[in-house]
Design an enzyme around this catalytic site. Sequence first.
Site, PDB file in Angstrom:
ATOM      1  N   GLU A  89      21.710 -74.935 -25.748  1.00  0.00           N
ATOM      2  CA  GLU A  89      21.069 -74.448 -24.534  1.00  0.00           C
ATOM      3  C   GLU A  89      21.935 -74.709 -23.301  1.00  0.00           C
ATOM      4  OE1 GLU A  89      16.358 -74.611 -25.539  1.00  0.00           O
ATOM      5  OE2 GLU A  89      17.213 -76.527 -24.940  1.00  0.00           O
ATOM      6  N   CYS A 113      20.791 -92.506 -27.123  1.00  0.00           N
ATOM      7  CA  CYS A 113      19.999 -93.080 -26.022  1.00  0.00           C
ATOM      8  C   CYS A 113      18.513 -92.960 -26.353  1.00  0.00           C
ATOM      9  CB  CYS A 113      20.318 -92.374 -24.709  1.00  0.00           C
ATOM     10  SG  CYS A 113      22.048 -92.566 -24.220  1.00  0.00           S
ATOM     11  N   CYS A 116      16.234 -90.051 -24.766  1.00  0.00           N
ATOM     12  CA  CYS A 116      16.752 -88.677 -24.642  1.00  0.00           C
ATOM     13  C   CYS A 116      16.361 -87.790 -25.819  1.00  0.00           C
ATOM     14  CB  CYS A 116      18.274 -88.712 -24.507  1.00  0.00           C
ATOM     15  SG  CYS A 116      19.005 -87.089 -24.245  1.00  0.00           S
ATOM     16  N   GLY A 156      24.909 -83.246 -25.562  1.00  0.00           N
ATOM     17  CA  GLY A 156      26.185 -83.807 -25.988  1.00  0.00           C
ATOM     18  C   GLY A 156      26.767 -84.811 -25.026  1.00  0.00           C
ATOM     19  N   GLU A 157      27.747 -85.569 -25.526  1.00  0.00           N
ATOM     20  CA  GLU A 157      28.475 -86.524 -24.690  1.00  0.00           C
ATOM     21  C   GLU A 157      29.873 -85.937 -24.472  1.00  0.00           C
ATOM     22  OE1 GLU A 157      28.333 -89.282 -22.818  1.00  0.00           O
ATOM     23  OE2 GLU A 157      30.503 -89.088 -22.689  1.00  0.00           O
ATOM     24  N   SER A 188      29.454 -85.769 -16.764  1.00  0.00           N
ATOM     25  CA  SER A 188      28.586 -86.943 -16.852  1.00  0.00           C
ATOM     26  C   SER A 188      28.809 -87.657 -18.180  1.00  0.00           C
ATOM     27  CB  SER A 188      27.125 -86.482 -16.744  1.00  0.00           C
ATOM     28  OG  SER A 188      26.257 -87.576 -16.855  1.00  0.00           O
ATOM     29  N   SER A 211      25.952 -92.257 -16.487  1.00  0.00           N
ATOM     30  CA  SER A 211      24.546 -92.495 -16.826  1.00  0.00           C
ATOM     31  C   SER A 211      24.368 -93.992 -16.987  1.00  0.00           C
ATOM     32  CB  SER A 211      24.194 -91.772 -18.133  1.00  0.00           C
ATOM     33  OG  SER A 211      24.200 -90.386 -17.917  1.00  0.00           O
ATOM     34  N   LEU A 212      23.790 -94.617 -15.982  1.00  0.00           N
ATOM     35  CA  LEU A 212      23.707 -96.079 -15.962  1.00  0.00           C
ATOM     36  C   LEU A 212      22.363 -96.545 -16.524  1.00  0.00           C
ATOM     37  CD1 LEU A 212      25.314 -98.574 -15.110  1.00  0.00           C
ATOM     38  CD2 LEU A 212      24.303 -98.360 -12.818  1.00  0.00           C
ATOM     39  N   ASN A 287      11.743 -87.237 -17.405  1.00  0.00           N
ATOM     40  CA  ASN A 287      11.021 -86.106 -17.977  1.00  0.00           C
ATOM     41  C   ASN A 287      10.470 -86.519 -19.332  1.00  0.00           C
ATOM     42  OD1 ASN A 287      11.699 -84.206 -15.856  1.00  0.00           O
ATOM     43  ND2 ASN A 287      13.784 -84.414 -16.625  1.00  0.00           N
ATOM     44  N   CYS A 330      16.414 -82.379 -17.382  1.00  0.00           N
ATOM     45  CA  CYS A 330      17.360 -83.346 -17.948  1.00  0.00           C
ATOM     46  C   CYS A 330      16.784 -84.001 -19.191  1.00  0.00           C
ATOM     47  CB  CYS A 330      17.653 -84.472 -16.969  1.00  0.00           C
ATOM     48  SG  CYS A 330      18.171 -83.925 -15.362  1.00  0.00           S
TER      49      CYS A 330
HETATM   50  N1  SAH Z   1      25.896 -87.648 -22.510  1.00  0.00           N
HETATM   51  C1  SAH Z   1      26.158 -87.461 -21.106  1.00  0.00           C
HETATM   52  C2  SAH Z   1      25.732 -86.090 -20.650  1.00  0.00           C
HETATM   53  C3  SAH Z   1      24.251 -85.843 -20.689  1.00  0.00           C
HETATM   54  S1  SAH Z   1      23.784 -85.781 -19.048  1.00  0.00           S
HETATM   55  C4  SAH Z   1      25.521 -88.595 -20.324  1.00  0.00           C
HETATM   56  O1  SAH Z   1      24.901 -89.445 -20.941  1.00  0.00           O
HETATM   57  O2  SAH Z   1      25.713 -88.676 -19.122  1.00  0.00           O
HETATM   58  C5  SAH Z   1      22.111 -85.754 -19.088  1.00  0.00           C
HETATM   59  C6  SAH Z   1      21.520 -86.780 -18.131  1.00  0.00           C
HETATM   60  O3  SAH Z   1      20.103 -86.727 -18.290  1.00  0.00           O
HETATM   61  C7  SAH Z   1      21.953 -88.181 -18.478  1.00  0.00           C
HETATM   62  O4  SAH Z   1      22.045 -88.973 -17.332  1.00  0.00           O
HETATM   63  C8  SAH Z   1      20.793 -88.611 -19.331  1.00  0.00           C
HETATM   64  O5  SAH Z   1      20.734 -90.000 -19.442  1.00  0.00           O
HETATM   65  C9  SAH Z   1      19.633 -88.006 -18.606  1.00  0.00           C
HETATM   66  N2  SAH Z   1      18.416 -87.891 -19.389  1.00  0.00           N
HETATM   67  C10 SAH Z   1      18.274 -87.940 -20.728  1.00  0.00           C
HETATM   68  N3  SAH Z   1      16.988 -87.804 -21.082  1.00  0.00           N
HETATM   69  C11 SAH Z   1      16.297 -87.662 -19.933  1.00  0.00           C
HETATM   70  C12 SAH Z   1      14.928 -87.440 -19.662  1.00  0.00           C
HETATM   71  N4  SAH Z   1      14.034 -87.332 -20.618  1.00  0.00           N
HETATM   72  N5  SAH Z   1      14.572 -87.343 -18.363  1.00  0.00           N
HETATM   73  C13 SAH Z   1      15.490 -87.390 -17.385  1.00  0.00           C
HETATM   74  N6  SAH Z   1      16.791 -87.579 -17.604  1.00  0.00           N
HETATM   75  C14 SAH Z   1      17.197 -87.707 -18.864  1.00  0.00           C
END
Ligand code: SAH
Length: 340
Positions: A89, A113, A116, A156-157, A188, A211-212, A287, A330
């Site tokens: 997507e 994570c 996610c 993806g990462e 990211s 992504s902290l 979300n 996200c």
């Molecule tokens: N793997 C990379 C790219 C994904 S970015 C990364 O971790 O940065 C997607 C962003 O959305 C990341 O910051 C991730 O942690 C965040 N994310 C994942 N699940 C989410 C959710 N349910 N609600 C809001 N943000 C979320």
Amino acid sequence: MNSIYNLLLEEMEEYFISHNDKKFHADQLFDWLYQKRVNSFDEVTNIKKEMIEQVKKDFSISCLTLVTKEEDTDVNKYLFRLTDGEMIEAVLMRHDYGNSICVSSQVGCNMGCAFCESGRRKRVRNLETAEMVEQILLVEEDIKERISHVVVMGIGEPFDNYDNIIKFIKIINHPKGLQIGSRHITVSTCGLVPKIKEFMNVPYQVNLAISLHAPNDTLRNQLMPINKVYPLNELFQALKEYEKVTNRRLTFEYILLEGINDTAECAMELVSLLKGMNGYVNLIPYNETEHLTFRRSKQLQIMKFYDILKKNHIGVTIRREFGGNISAACGQLRSKKEEA
Ligand code: SAH
């Protein structure tokens, strides 16, 4: 078959040279692909027929098919089919400053994570450069407008698919390619330290977001398994080096999860962690997804957290929300395999 959108301009030049033809055909072909946007090599008129027949034998021109599109206020979500039947997507967001696209970088994700949705399916494979480039081309074709901003924040990462991401950036940034300014591109990562170190030496002014999501190792270990491999002190050592080398401002993404990382203590810990860094925090209202039990922090708590950072002189914004109604927000994007 190899897609033509995998090729850098230099690689295309080498290709023509290796076929005893003119190097400048690469410029011409780039123009057909990225400016004129042809969908078939047959439309190319300024390269001789035999050469184009050879190109047709060696390369495909399309590796992505649009399957469905869902629309919500200021946002479209696109489902694409890849040539092997996998689906990914991408999301288009309309801002007052332009159109931005959130592209996926892998089918599935191995980072695991806890919060996610996208990562519930393990990585099946990396996306090729062309499969990322075409996400932009197909969305632009659909909306008949240009996309000005790109964030690699879909499924993806990206740093787990590093080489293809770098090629992707080169092609979309190229003056003969999609001409997207490097300052309008954001990658990211969940914190793959060796790749952050490599990335700081890439000669492009691309933004980096981290992504902290937690201000200490105990909590971050629970939420993000990658922290056990690269704990916060290693991550921040690399980030400080990154700041020194690039002089660029980092973005720290921080999802607020009710009762988990949204307390006043967490906010204060975050302040200490980020003191002296040239970065700002992007707070993300979580979300919720049907399979996971994490809850979004209440608005009041989000504002409290925001205020603590602000009072302590940490730059902070709250992410504008898009696409919640169509699961395009996200962490909600999903990859899947086509059902036969
Ligand atoms: N793997 C990379 C790219 C994904 S970015 C990364 O971790 O940065 C997607 C962003 O959305 C990341 O910051 C991730 O942690 C965040 N994310 C994942 N699940 C989410 C959710 N349910 N609600 C809001 N943000 C979320």
